[in-house]
Motif scaffolding. Structure first.
Motif, PDB file in Angstrom:
ATOM      1  N   ARG A 197     -31.454   7.787 -16.386  1.00 26.92           N
ATOM      2  CA  ARG A 197     -31.949   9.066 -15.865  1.00 26.92           C
ATOM      3  C   ARG A 197     -33.462   9.043 -15.694  1.00 26.92           C
ATOM      4  N   GLU A 198     -34.146   8.396 -16.621  1.00 25.11           N
ATOM      5  CA  GLU A 198     -35.611   8.323 -16.543  1.00 25.11           C
ATOM      6  C   GLU A 198     -36.054   7.477 -15.358  1.00 25.11           C
ATOM      7  N   ARG A 199     -35.347   6.368 -15.106  1.00 32.52           N
ATOM      8  CA  ARG A 199     -35.723   5.470 -14.018  1.00 32.52           C
ATOM      9  C   ARG A 199     -35.306   6.007 -12.656  1.00 32.52           C
ATOM     10  N   TYR A 200     -34.162   6.690 -12.611  1.00 32.05           N
ATOM     11  CA  TYR A 200     -33.619   7.134 -11.323  1.00 32.05           C
ATOM     12  C   TYR A 200     -33.281   8.625 -11.377  1.00 32.05           C
ATOM     13  N   PRO A 201     -34.294   9.486 -11.512  1.00 31.31           N
ATOM     14  CA  PRO A 201     -34.025  10.922 -11.678  1.00 31.31           C
ATOM     15  C   PRO A 201     -33.419  11.573 -10.447  1.00 31.31           C
ATOM     16  N   ASP A 202     -33.573  10.968  -9.278  1.00 33.14           N
ATOM     17  CA  ASP A 202     -33.083  11.594  -8.050  1.00 33.14           C
ATOM     18  C   ASP A 202     -31.619  11.277  -7.760  1.00 33.14           C
TER      19      ASP A 202
ATOM     20  N   SER B 104     -27.567  11.392  -8.299  1.00 37.69           N
ATOM     21  CA  SER B 104     -26.636  12.391  -8.829  1.00 37.69           C
ATOM     22  C   SER B 104     -26.153  11.935 -10.207  1.00 37.69           C
ATOM     23  N   ALA B 105     -25.572  12.868 -10.958  1.00 37.67           N
ATOM     24  CA  ALA B 105     -25.065  12.535 -12.295  1.00 37.67           C
ATOM     25  C   ALA B 105     -24.000  11.443 -12.215  1.00 37.67           C
ATOM     26  N   ASP B 106     -23.136  11.502 -11.192  1.00 41.00           N
ATOM     27  CA  ASP B 106     -22.094  10.479 -11.043  1.00 41.00           C
ATOM     28  C   ASP B 106     -22.706   9.113 -10.747  1.00 41.00           C
ATOM     29  N   ASP B 107     -23.727   9.083  -9.894  1.00 37.76           N
ATOM     30  CA  ASP B 107     -24.359   7.802  -9.573  1.00 37.76           C
ATOM     31  C   ASP B 107     -25.138   7.255 -10.770  1.00 37.76           C
ATOM     32  N   GLN B 108     -25.755   8.131 -11.540  1.00 36.93           N
ATOM     33  CA  GLN B 108     -26.431   7.677 -12.762  1.00 36.93           C
ATOM     34  C   GLN B 108     -25.432   7.049 -13.725  1.00 36.93           C
ATOM     35  N   GLU B 109     -24.261   7.660 -13.843  1.00 39.28           N
ATOM     36  CA  GLU B 109     -23.229   7.102 -14.718  1.00 39.28           C
ATOM     37  C   GLU B 109     -22.711   5.768 -14.171  1.00 39.28           C
ATOM     38  N   ALA B 110     -22.606   5.647 -12.854  1.00 35.32           N
ATOM     39  CA  ALA B 110     -22.177   4.375 -12.260  1.00 35.32           C
ATOM     40  C   ALA B 110     -23.175   3.266 -12.588  1.00 35.32           C
ATOM     41  N   VAL B 111     -24.466   3.561 -12.454  1.00 39.15           N
ATOM     42  CA  VAL B 111     -25.502   2.565 -12.769  1.00 39.15           C
ATOM     43  C   VAL B 111     -25.443   2.196 -14.249  1.00 39.15           C
ATOM     44  N   ARG B 112     -25.292   3.215 -15.111  1.00 46.32           N
ATOM     45  CA  ARG B 112     -25.207   2.946 -16.552  1.00 46.32           C
ATOM     46  C   ARG B 112     -24.043   2.019 -16.871  1.00 46.32           C
ATOM     47  N   GLN B 113     -22.881   2.325 -16.318  1.00 50.77           N
ATOM     48  CA  GLN B 113     -21.694   1.516 -16.614  1.00 50.77           C
ATOM     49  C   GLN B 113     -21.852   0.086 -16.106  1.00 50.77           C
ATOM     50  N   HIS B 114     -22.387  -0.075 -14.905  1.00 47.33           N
ATOM     51  CA  HIS B 114     -22.557  -1.422 -14.354  1.00 47.33           C
ATOM     52  C   HIS B 114     -23.549  -2.225 -15.190  1.00 47.33           C
ATOM     53  N   ALA B 115     -24.632  -1.578 -15.621  1.00 46.56           N
ATOM     54  CA  ALA B 115     -25.648  -2.296 -16.400  1.00 46.56           C
ATOM     55  C   ALA B 115     -25.111  -2.709 -17.760  1.00 46.56           C
ATOM     56  N   ILE B 116     -24.433  -1.809 -18.443  1.00 45.28           N
ATOM     57  CA  ILE B 116     -23.944  -2.144 -19.783  1.00 45.28           C
ATOM     58  C   ILE B 116     -22.795  -3.137 -19.702  1.00 45.28           C
ATOM     59  N   ALA B 117     -22.007  -3.082 -18.628  1.00 44.52           N
ATOM     60  CA  ALA B 117     -20.933  -4.064 -18.452  1.00 44.52           C
ATOM     61  C   ALA B 117     -21.521  -5.459 -18.255  1.00 44.52           C
ATOM     62  N   ALA B 118     -22.560  -5.574 -17.428  1.00 41.88           N
ATOM     63  CA  ALA B 118     -23.192  -6.873 -17.206  1.00 41.88           C
ATOM     64  C   ALA B 118     -23.783  -7.419 -18.499  1.00 41.88           C
ATOM     65  N   LEU B 119     -24.464  -6.573 -19.251  1.00 42.22           N
ATOM     66  CA  LEU B 119     -25.088  -7.013 -20.503  1.00 42.22           C
ATOM     67  C   LEU B 119     -24.045  -7.410 -21.532  1.00 42.22           C
ATOM     68  N   ASN B 120     -23.037  -6.575 -21.719  1.00 41.96           N
ATOM     69  CA  ASN B 120     -22.083  -6.850 -22.794  1.00 41.96           C
ATOM     70  C   ASN B 120     -21.116  -7.972 -22.461  1.00 41.96           C
ATOM     71  N   LEU B 121     -20.785  -8.174 -21.185  1.00 40.15           N
ATOM     72  CA  LEU B 121     -19.958  -9.334 -20.849  1.00 40.15           C
ATOM     73  C   LEU B 121     -20.700 -10.634 -21.160  1.00 40.15           C
ATOM     74  N   THR B 122     -21.980 -10.668 -20.858  1.00 35.94           N
ATOM     75  CA  THR B 122     -22.772 -11.854 -21.182  1.00 35.94           C
ATOM     76  C   THR B 122     -22.854 -12.048 -22.690  1.00 35.94           C
ATOM     77  N   GLN B 123     -23.001 -10.956 -23.437  1.00 35.30           N
ATOM     78  CA  GLN B 123     -23.090 -11.081 -24.889  1.00 35.30           C
ATOM     79  C   GLN B 123     -21.770 -11.538 -25.510  1.00 35.30           C
ATOM     80  N   LYS B 124     -20.646 -11.080 -24.970  1.00 34.44           N
ATOM     81  CA  LYS B 124     -19.356 -11.568 -25.474  1.00 34.44           C
ATOM     82  C   LYS B 124     -19.183 -13.048 -25.155  1.00 34.44           C
TER      83      LYS B 124
END
Length: 690
Positions: free
Chosen positions: A534-539, A541-561
Motif C-alpha cells: 500500500r505504501e509503494r503503490y497507493p493508487d 485498487s485494494a484488489d490490485d494491492q492484494e494481487a501484488v502482495r500475494q504474487h510477491a509473497i508467493a515468489a519469496l516463500n517458494l524460493t525459501q521452501k
C-alpha cells in the motif's frame, strides 16, 4: 581469540549452455538482441546483471536512434569517470553490425582531467554546452557534469536527443535527488528519448527510482541473473555466504582469504565498528598475513608479496590515497586494456570505496567484503565483480565477513542490525538468482511455450510449467487474486523483487520473523507485506494491492521452501551437487509434494524460517538466545497502524469463514486478528484515526 564460522547462504549451479556468449548475425548477444528489438521505444529501461553487455546494447540502440529515428545527438551519463571507459570506441561492423561506435576524444569527458563528483569541473560543463551546439553525435560524461549542465542550459537545450543513464539506481524519485527531478522534467516535456540501464534496480534507502506514473512510460527489458549465469561457457557455480567472527577481523580474514584465488577484498569504512580506524595499517597487516613484502613494482605500482611456497603475489592497493601519483599509477595499470585478458596481471585487489560498480576484472573469483555494506544495491554490485565468465574460471564466490552479535556489549543493537541486513541481502540474492515466477489461479490453463513435463498440462492437477530459454516457471495457486489493471500486471511481471527488497529491508519485520517465535507467519506475509504494498503503490485498487502482495509473497516463500529442501538434502549427505541444484529443483519439488498450492498455505510460511535454520547452525547457541531475548524485550503492544492492518485482515477472515476471529483460538494468527480488531475499535473510539 578470533574465530570464524562460514554460513553458505546461497549456492547456484549453472547449466553452462554457452547461450550468453553466442552472438547473432549483427554481433549481438541474447540480452543485447532483446534490448535492440525494443529500440523504437522512446523510454526504455534495461534491467540486466553485470557483465551481460548493457554498454554495447546501448551502442546498438543509440546508433539506430541517431541514424534511423531522427535524433540529433546521444549523451551517455555514468556515475563516475572510471565507468566511462565502457563506452569507448567499438568496431561493431567487424562483428556484423551496420555501423561502428565512435566517440571523439574531446567529447569523452570521463577521459579528461578534472573533478568527478558533486562539484563538477566548470570546463566540462562548458564542453557539454559546446557539444550541444556542435554537429557531433556522441558525448560521454558523469552524472555530476550532466546535472550541472542541465541546470545551466535548461531542459529545452536537450530536445531531440537521446539521454542514456547508466547505473540508473543512482536516480530516485526523492525531491532532493536532482538527477531524478531533472529526468522527471524531461519526461514531462516529452522531447527526448531516454534509455535507463541498471544491474541492480534497488535502492538502499527504499525510495522508488521513478514515480509510478513516470515508470509506466518506460518499456522494460529484463534479463535475469538466472539467464545470464546459465548461459555462461566456463562458470559452473556461484556461492554467496557469510562468516561470523569474534575478535579482530584482521585475524578472522585468514579463514576466508585464499591467496590461490583472484580476489577483491573490500575492507570496512573507517567509521564502521569493524574498522581499527587505521586503514593503511589494516592493508599492511593483510599483506603480512599473505607473505613477505618485496617492495612495489615500478611500472604498475602493485605491491609484491612473496609467499612461503615461492610464488610472488601482485597486489593492487587502492586504499592508501596518501600518494596521488602512486594511486594513479595503480589505477592506470588495472585499467590497461593490453592486460584485460591477462589472468596473471594482478592477483589480489584491496579496496575501500572503489572496485565496485562498473569495475571490470573478468578473472575475479572471490569478492571478500568485511562488514555489512550500506545497501543491497552495493552488495549486488560487489557480487557482480566476481560473476564475469572467463576461461578456466569455474566458481565465483562472495563472502561477507561480519562481527557476531554479542548481547553483552553496548553495541549489540548495531551488531544485530548488521546480522539482519546480511540475512536480508541473502534472501534478496536468492530471489535475484531464482527463475522468474509466473502465477495464475488454479486450472487457468497452460501458458504458451511452457513445458509441463512428459504428461503435459493436466486439468485439476498440480501443474508446474518451465520456459528454459527465458528462465521462467509457471505455478498455479488456488485462491490467487489476479491483477486487474495494467499497472498491477506490470508490477507482478516486472517488479516483484523490488517489493521483496522493501519487505526484507524492513527492520521490525525481519526482527520478528527471525527471532520472535510468538509472531504468526501471517502477521508478516499478510499484514506487514500489505502495508508495504500500500505504501509503494497507493493508487492501486485494494484488489490490485492484494494481487501484488500475494504474487510477491508467493515468489519469496517458494524460493525459501526450495532453499529448505536444498539444506535438507545437504544434511542427508546427498552431496554438494544435489544441494546446489536443489535450490532450483526444489521449487518444482515443493509444488508437487504439497499436491495443491493455495495462497493460505503460502501465507502460513515464515519467510525467514530457512535463513534462521542456517543462522542457528552458524551462530553460537548462547549468542542466539541472547539475541532472541534482546528482540523479545523490544516487543511492543499493538499500535494504531498495526491495528488497522490486523482489523482489515479480520474483516477478510469473517468474509471467508462466516465468523469473527476468536481471541481464545488455539491458532496464533486468529488470536492476533482478534486482538488487532479489538485494538482498532479502541483506537477508533479514542479518535486516533482521521
Amino acid at each position: 581469540m578470533t574465530t570464524a564460522r562460514p554460513i553458505p547462504a546461497v549456492s547456484f549451479q549453472t547449466a553452462r549452455s554457452g547461450a550468453s556468449a553466442k552472438s547473432n548475425e549483427l554481433g549481438m548477444r541474447p540480452m543485447q538482441e532483446r534490448a535492440y528489438n525494443k529500440r523504437g521505444e522512446q523510454y526504455l529501461l534495461i534491467k540486466s546483471p553485470p557483465a551481460s553487455g548493457k554498454s554495447r546494447a546501448l551502442m546498438f540502440i543509440a546508433l539506430d536512434k541517431l541514424h534511423n529515428q531522427g535524433l540529433r545527438q546521444a549523451i551517455i551519463v555514468v556515475p563516475e569517470k572510471s565507468i566511462g571507459g565502457s563506452f569507448a570506441d567499438e568496431p561493431l561492423s567487424q562483428f556484423g553490425f551496420w555501423a561502428d561506435w565512435t566517440v571523439k576524444p574531446k567529447w569523452n569527458l570521463c577521459n579528461t582531467p578534472g573533478q568527478d563528483e558533486e562539484k563538477s569541473d566548470p570546463s566540462k560543463i562548458k564542453a557539454l554546452g559546446q557539444f550541444l551546439e556542435s554537429e557531433d553525435q556522441v558525448l560521454v560524461c558523469t552524472h555530476a557534469t550532466f546535472r550541472f549542465g542541465v541546470e545551466r542550459f535548461g531542459i529545452e537545450a536537450f530536445d531531440d536527443r537521446l539521454i542514456a543513464v547508466d547505473e540508473f539506481h543512482h536516480v530516485s524519485a526523492s525531491e532532493d535527488n536532482r538527477l531524478g527531478a531533472q529526468l522527471a522534467a524531461f519526461i514531462a516535456r516529452d522531447k527526448v528519448h531516454i534509455v535507463a540501464m541498471t544491474g541492480s534496480y534497488f535502492r538502499g534507502d527504499a525510495v522508488p527510482v521513478l514515480t509510478p506514473d513516470d515508470e509506466a512510460r518506460f518499456e522494460p527489458v529484463t534479463y535475469t541473473y538466472y539467464e545470464q549465469l546459465n548461459g555462461y561457457e566456463h562458470l559452473k557455480s556461484l556461492n554467496i555466504g557469510y562468516f561470523f567472527y569474534t575478535g579482530r577481523y584482521l585475524e578472522a580474514i585468514e579463514h576466508c582469504l585464499d591467496p590461490a584465488l583472484k580476489t577483491i577484498v573490500h575492507i570496512p569504512s573507517v567509521n564502521a565498528r569493524e574498522s581499527t580506524k587505521d586503514k593503511v595499517s589494516e592493508v599492511n597487516e593483510i599483506l603480512h598475513y599473505l607473505g613477505k613484502w618485496q617492495g612495489a613494482d615500478p611500472v604498475t605500482g602493485f605491491e609484491l608479496v612473496a609467499m612461503p611456497d615461492g610464488r610472488v603475489l601482485k597486489i593492487a592497493d587502492l586504499v592508501d590515497d596518501s600518494d596521488p601519483a602512486r594511486r594513479t599509477k595503480v589505477l592506470s595499470a588495472l585499467k590497461d586494456p593490453a592486460h584485460k585478458n591477462d589472468r596473471n596481471h594482478v592477483d589480489i585487489i584491496i579496496a575501500l570505496g572503489m572496485a565496485k560498480e562498473g569495475f571490470d576484472w573478468i578473472w575475479c573469483e572471490h569478492a571478500l567484503t568485511v562488514g555489512y555494506r550500506s545497501s543491497l544495491t552495493e552488495i549486488i554490485q560487489i557480487i557482480g565483480r566476481a560473476t564475469r565468465d572467463a576461461p578456466g574460471k569455474t566458481t565465483a564466490t562472495f563472502t561477507n565477513l561480519i562481527a557476531e552479535p554479542d548481547a553483552s556489549e553496548a553495541a549489540v543493537a548495531d551488531a544485530i542490525n548488521d546480522t539482519l541486513k546480511a540475512i536480508a541481502a541473502s534472501l534478496l540474492m536468492e530471489q535475484v538468482l531464482a527463475p522468474r515466477f509466473t502465477f495464475s489461479p488454479k486450472s487457468a490453463g497452460p501458458l504458451p511455450d511452457f513445458d509441463y513435463g512428459p504428461e503435459g498440462y493436466q486439468e485439476g492437477k498440480a501443474n508446474v510449467g518451465v520456459h528454459e530459454e527465458r528462465g521462467q516457471y509457471h505455478f498455479e495457486i488456488a485462491g490467487l487474486v489476479t491483477p486487474k489493471s495494467l499497472e498491477a500486471a506490470r508490477i507482478c511481471d516486472e517488479d516483484l523483487n523490488e517489493v521483496i527488497a522493501a519487505f526484507v529491508q524492513k527492520k521490525s519485520v525481519a526482527e520478528r520473523g527471525m527471532f520472535d517465535e510468538e509472531t504468526p507467519p501471517q502477521e508478516l506475509t499478510q499484514a506487514a507485506m500489505s502495508a508495504i504494498v500500500r505504501e509503494r503503490y497507493p493508487d492501486l485498487s485494494a484488489d490490485d494491492q492484494e494481487a501484488v502482495r500475494q504474487h510477491a509473497i508467493a515468489a519469496l516463500n517458494l524460493t525459501q521452501k526450495a532453499k529448505a529442501l536444498a539444506m535438507e538434502a545437504l544434511d542427508r549427505g546427498e552431496g554438494e551437487q544435489r544441494a546446489n541444484t536443489a535450490l532450483l529443483e526444489g521449487v518444482r519439488q515443493y509444488a508437487m509434494d504439497v499436491r495443491e498450492l493455495d495462497i493460505d498455505l503460502i501465507d502460513s510460511i515464515n519467510p525467514w524460517q530457512a535463513a534462521y535454520s542456517v543462522l542457528a547452525k552458524s551462530m553460537s547457541e548462547s549468542t542466539l538466545k541472547q539475541v532472541q531475548a534482546a528482540i523479545a524485550a523490544k516487543r511492543t503492544k499493538i499500535g494504531p497502524e498495526e491495528a488497522k492492518e490486523l482489523a482489515a485482515a479480520a474483516v477478510k477472515f469473517k468474509k471467508e469463514r462466516g465468523r469473527l476471529p476468536a481471541v481464545t483460538s488455539s491458532d496464533a494468527w486468529e488470536q492476533r486478528l482478534a486482538e488487532g480488531a479489538a485494538a482498532f475499535m479502541r483506537f477508533r473510539e479514542e479518535g486516533r484515526y482521521e
